[in-house]
Design a protein around this motif. Structure first.
Motif, short mmCIF file in Angstrom:
data_model
loop_
_atom_site.label_atom_id
_atom_site.label_comp_id
_atom_site.label_asym_id
_atom_site.label_seq_id
_atom_site.Cartn_x
_atom_site.Cartn_y
_atom_site.Cartn_z
N SER A 175 0.84 -1.20 0.00
CA SER A 175 0.00 0.00 0.00
C SER A 175 0.88 1.25 0.00
CB SER A 175 -0.90 0.00 1.24
OG SER A 175 -0.12 0.19 2.41
N GLY A 176 0.23 2.41 -0.09
CA GLY A 176 0.97 3.67 0.03
C GLY A 176 1.63 3.78 1.39
N TYR A 177 0.96 3.26 2.42
CA TYR A 177 1.54 3.23 3.76
C TYR A 177 2.81 2.38 3.77
CZ TYR A 177 1.94 1.86 8.72
OH TYR A 177 2.41 1.61 9.99
N GLY A 178 2.76 1.24 3.08
CA GLY A 178 3.93 0.38 3.01
C GLY A 178 5.06 1.01 2.23
N ASP A 179 4.73 1.67 1.11
CA ASP A 179 5.76 2.34 0.31
C ASP A 179 6.52 3.38 1.13
OD1 ASP A 179 4.94 0.87 -1.90
OD2 ASP A 179 3.71 2.50 -2.73
N ALA A 180 5.77 4.22 1.83
CA ALA A 180 6.40 5.28 2.62
C ALA A 180 7.17 4.70 3.80
CB ALA A 180 5.33 6.25 3.11
N GLY A 181 6.60 3.65 4.42
CA GLY A 181 7.28 3.03 5.56
C GLY A 181 8.58 2.38 5.16
N LEU A 182 8.59 1.73 4.00
CA LEU A 182 9.81 1.10 3.51
C LEU A 182 10.89 2.14 3.26
CD1 LEU A 182 11.39 -1.34 2.53
CD2 LEU A 182 10.29 -1.09 0.29
N LYS A 183 10.50 3.25 2.69
CA LYS A 183 11.46 4.33 2.44
C LYS A 183 12.06 4.82 3.76
CE LYS A 183 11.79 8.94 0.34
NZ LYS A 183 11.03 10.01 -0.37
N ASP A 184 11.21 5.01 4.77
CA ASP A 184 11.70 5.46 6.08
C ASP A 184 12.57 4.40 6.75
OD1 ASP A 184 10.58 7.99 5.99
OD2 ASP A 184 8.73 7.40 7.01
N LEU A 185 12.19 3.12 6.61
CA LEU A 185 12.98 2.03 7.20
C LEU A 185 14.37 1.95 6.58
CD1 LEU A 185 10.37 -0.86 7.53
CD2 LEU A 185 11.74 0.07 9.40
N GLU A 186 14.43 2.00 5.27
CA GLU A 186 15.72 1.90 4.59
C GLU A 186 16.61 3.09 4.94
OE1 GLU A 186 14.67 -0.79 0.66
OE2 GLU A 186 14.38 1.39 0.55
N ALA A 187 16.00 4.27 5.09
CA ALA A 187 16.79 5.45 5.46
C ALA A 187 17.33 5.31 6.88
CB ALA A 187 15.92 6.71 5.34
N ALA A 188 16.50 4.80 7.80
CA ALA A 188 16.95 4.62 9.19
C ALA A 188 18.05 3.57 9.27
CB ALA A 188 15.77 4.22 10.07
N LEU A 189 17.92 2.48 8.52
CA LEU A 189 18.96 1.45 8.49
C LEU A 189 20.26 2.02 7.92
CD1 LEU A 189 16.87 -1.62 7.27
CD2 LEU A 189 18.05 -1.44 9.47
N ALA A 190 20.15 2.83 6.88
CA ALA A 190 21.34 3.43 6.28
C ALA A 190 22.07 4.33 7.27
CB ALA A 190 20.96 4.21 5.03
N ARG A 191 21.31 5.06 8.07
CA ARG A 191 21.94 5.93 9.08
C ARG A 191 22.70 5.10 10.11
NH1 ARG A 191 17.19 9.02 8.16
NH2 ARG A 191 16.01 7.94 9.79
N ALA A 192 22.28 3.85 10.30
CA ALA A 192 22.97 2.95 11.24
C ALA A 192 24.05 2.13 10.54
CB ALA A 192 21.95 2.01 11.90
N GLY A 193 24.26 2.39 9.27
CA GLY A 193 25.27 1.65 8.52
C GLY A 193 24.84 0.25 8.16
N LEU A 194 23.53 0.02 8.05
CA LEU A 194 23.00 -1.31 7.76
C LEU A 194 22.21 -1.30 6.45
CD1 LEU A 194 21.60 -2.24 11.31
CD2 LEU A 194 23.82 -2.89 10.32
N LYS A 195 22.11 -2.49 5.85
CA LYS A 195 21.26 -2.72 4.70
C LYS A 195 20.31 -3.86 5.02
CE LYS A 195 24.42 -1.17 1.04
NZ LYS A 195 25.11 -1.57 -0.22
N PRO A 196 19.09 -3.85 4.47
CA PRO A 196 18.19 -4.98 4.72
C PRO A 196 18.78 -6.29 4.20
CG PRO A 196 17.02 -3.13 3.70
CD PRO A 196 18.48 -2.81 3.62
N ALA A 197 18.64 -7.34 4.99
CA ALA A 197 19.08 -8.66 4.53
C ALA A 197 18.18 -9.16 3.41
CB ALA A 197 19.07 -9.64 5.69
N ALA A 198 16.93 -8.77 3.45
CA ALA A 198 15.96 -9.14 2.42
C ALA A 198 14.74 -8.24 2.56
CB ALA A 198 15.56 -10.61 2.55
N VAL A 199 14.08 -7.96 1.46
CA VAL A 199 12.85 -7.17 1.45
C VAL A 199 11.81 -7.93 0.65
CG1 VAL A 199 11.73 -5.01 0.80
CG2 VAL A 199 14.12 -4.99 1.58
N VAL A 200 10.66 -8.21 1.25
CA VAL A 200 9.56 -8.89 0.58
C VAL A 200 8.30 -8.05 0.74
CG1 VAL A 200 8.10 -10.95 0.57
CG2 VAL A 200 10.57 -11.19 0.86
N ARG A 201 7.56 -7.87 -0.36
CA ARG A 201 6.30 -7.11 -0.33
C ARG A 201 5.12 -8.07 -0.46
NH1 ARG A 201 7.28 -1.72 -1.65
NH2 ARG A 201 5.28 -1.38 -0.59
N PHE A 202 3.95 -7.64 0.03
CA PHE A 202 2.75 -8.47 -0.07
C PHE A 202 1.52 -7.58 -0.15
CE2 PHE A 202 3.45 -7.67 4.41
CZ PHE A 202 2.18 -7.39 4.90
#
Length: 411
Positions: A175-202
């Motif tokens: 959903s649009g909520y998921g799209d925006a949340g994923l963007k925020d999650l990836e940005a927060a992980l990047a600030r911590a020097g991390l990348k997602p091990a895997a990303v799956v959408r549904f």
């Protein structure tokens, strides 16, 4: 003739007194929530929270003798329905202000209605970061009482880092909520020097996520963040249990909804989620609110404690703005009053010295968040230390950079 004149005079006096004796018209407040459909637990809890506040206010005389009246509408978590109802409340019902929206997509489609008509909207539930970012706060008529996703995602990533986890799997709805949340999650992980091990959408409405969970498990991830609404959070927890994947499961506030517990058949127990408020009978305002809520609705547990409490606080902050505006209930006057409160408000979620300002229309800062969990069928504090410190109210930070530590303050 004298008798007739006397009769007419007495009749005129009686009519004048009758007119003066009529009660002042109520102040009408618009309410838009998803009362049916997949987000109904949020919407109905928010509606009850608003009703509890209005009942308490009207019991002590309302606003200068005028009762508050809720004009309730069901947006069904549908974008077009939400837009139509926003237009109806603002243009036809002429409500003084509106409190509403649990779904980010529905809110975003309706925002222009409030902004173009200079009509105040307080959003107590929807958390999409863009809601309060669409217009500059100095010009905006949009206010929010929930924790925006940018704060929630940072909070979750901070928790991951705190536990020493480094490979986070993300399971996110499309959903649009998921799209925006994923963007925020990836940005927060990047600030911590991390990348997602895997990303799956549904897709929203999915009934089984076991294949997706097997895929994430095979990635070697050491933590799972599910980003979606209540029912689908339950589907995630059920799938995680079914495949026997025992890594920590974390999520935003939707993981705390009763629908998540019900859909998972209790398998959300022990998960971790972002909370602004947790039921706590040792906190006077918290426990009083829960008791009053039970008089209006006997649901156990409350469908969404956060939706209910944040909406309750929204109504009370709006009432204080009415007093601060000295009877001017126009949109510009209420906006100015919300940004410049005359007094502290001691609410259920927190004590607000200044919930809003001309440069900040979000009432929640990062330091106000708690890590919650499901324990024995009810929401609780994940960490016992947080439970012991809960009597120390976490007030909103006014600094530009939000910290993750609590600010001690008396209740």
């Amino acid at each position: 003739m004298k008798r007739a004149a006397l009769f007419l005079a007495l009749a005129g006096t009686a009519m004048s007194l009758a007119v003066r004796a009529q009660p002042a018209p109520p102040i009408r407040i618009g309410i838009i929530f998803p009362l049916t459909g997949g987000s109904a637990d949020m919407g109905n809890s928010a509606r009850v929270g608003a009703q509890v506040a209005v009942d308490e206010i009207n019991e002590v005389g309302g606003y200068l003798g005028r009762k508050l009246e809720l004009v309730v509408r069901d947006d069904k978590a549908d974008n077009d329905t939400g837009l139509k109802l926003a237009q109806e409340l603002v243009n036809s019902e002429k409500v003084a202000a509106t409190i509403g929206f649990c779904n980010t997509g529905v809110a975003m489609k309706a925002l222009d209605v409030f902004q173009s008509n200079k009509s105040v909207l307080i959003v107590p539930c929807a958390t999409g970061t863009a809601i309060t970012a669409k217009y500059p706060p100095a010009d905006s008529y949009i206010f929010r009482m929930s924790a925006r996703d940018q704060l929630q995602t940072q909070f979750l990533v901070d928790e991951v880092v705190r536990r020493g986890l480094t490979h986070v799997a993300l399971l996110v709805d499309n959903s649009g909520y998921g799209d925006a949340g994923l963007k925020d999650l990836e940005a927060a992980l990047a600030r911590a020097g991390l990348k997602p091990a895997a990303v799956v959408r549904f897709k929203l409405g999915v009934q089984n996520l076991e294949p997706e969970m097997q895929q994430l498990k095979a990635s070697g991830a050491d933590a799972l963040i599910g980003w979606t609404v209540g029912p689908e959070q339950g589907v995630i927890s059920a799938a995680r249990a079914a495949v026997g994947w025992k890594v920590p499961q974390l999520g935003p506030w939707g993981l705390s909804h009763a629908s998540a517990f019900a859909t998972s058949q209790g398998r959300v127990e022990g998960t971790a989620m972002v909370q602004t408020v947790v039921p706590n009978f040792f906190l006077e305002r918290n426990s009083a609110f829960v008791r009053h809520y039970a008089k209006v609705s006997n649901e156990t547990p409350i469908g969404s404690m956060m939706s209910a409490a944040q909406t309750y606080d929204s109504v009370n902050l709006l009432l204080r703005a009415m007093f601060d505006s000295k009877g001017d209930l126009s949109g510009p006057a209420l906006k100015h009053a919300l940004e410049n409160p005359g007094n502290i408000y001691r609410g259920v979620v927190s004590t607000y010295d200044r919930a809003f300002s001309a440069s900040d229309h979000d009432a929640i800062s990062g330091n106000m968040l708690w890590l919650g969990t499901w324990r024995n069928g009810e929401r609780g504090y994940y960490y016992k230390d947080d439970e012991r410190r809960a009597s120390i109210i976490r007030r909103k930070e006014t600094t530009a950079v939000a910290k993750q530590s609590a600010q001690p303050a008396a209740q």
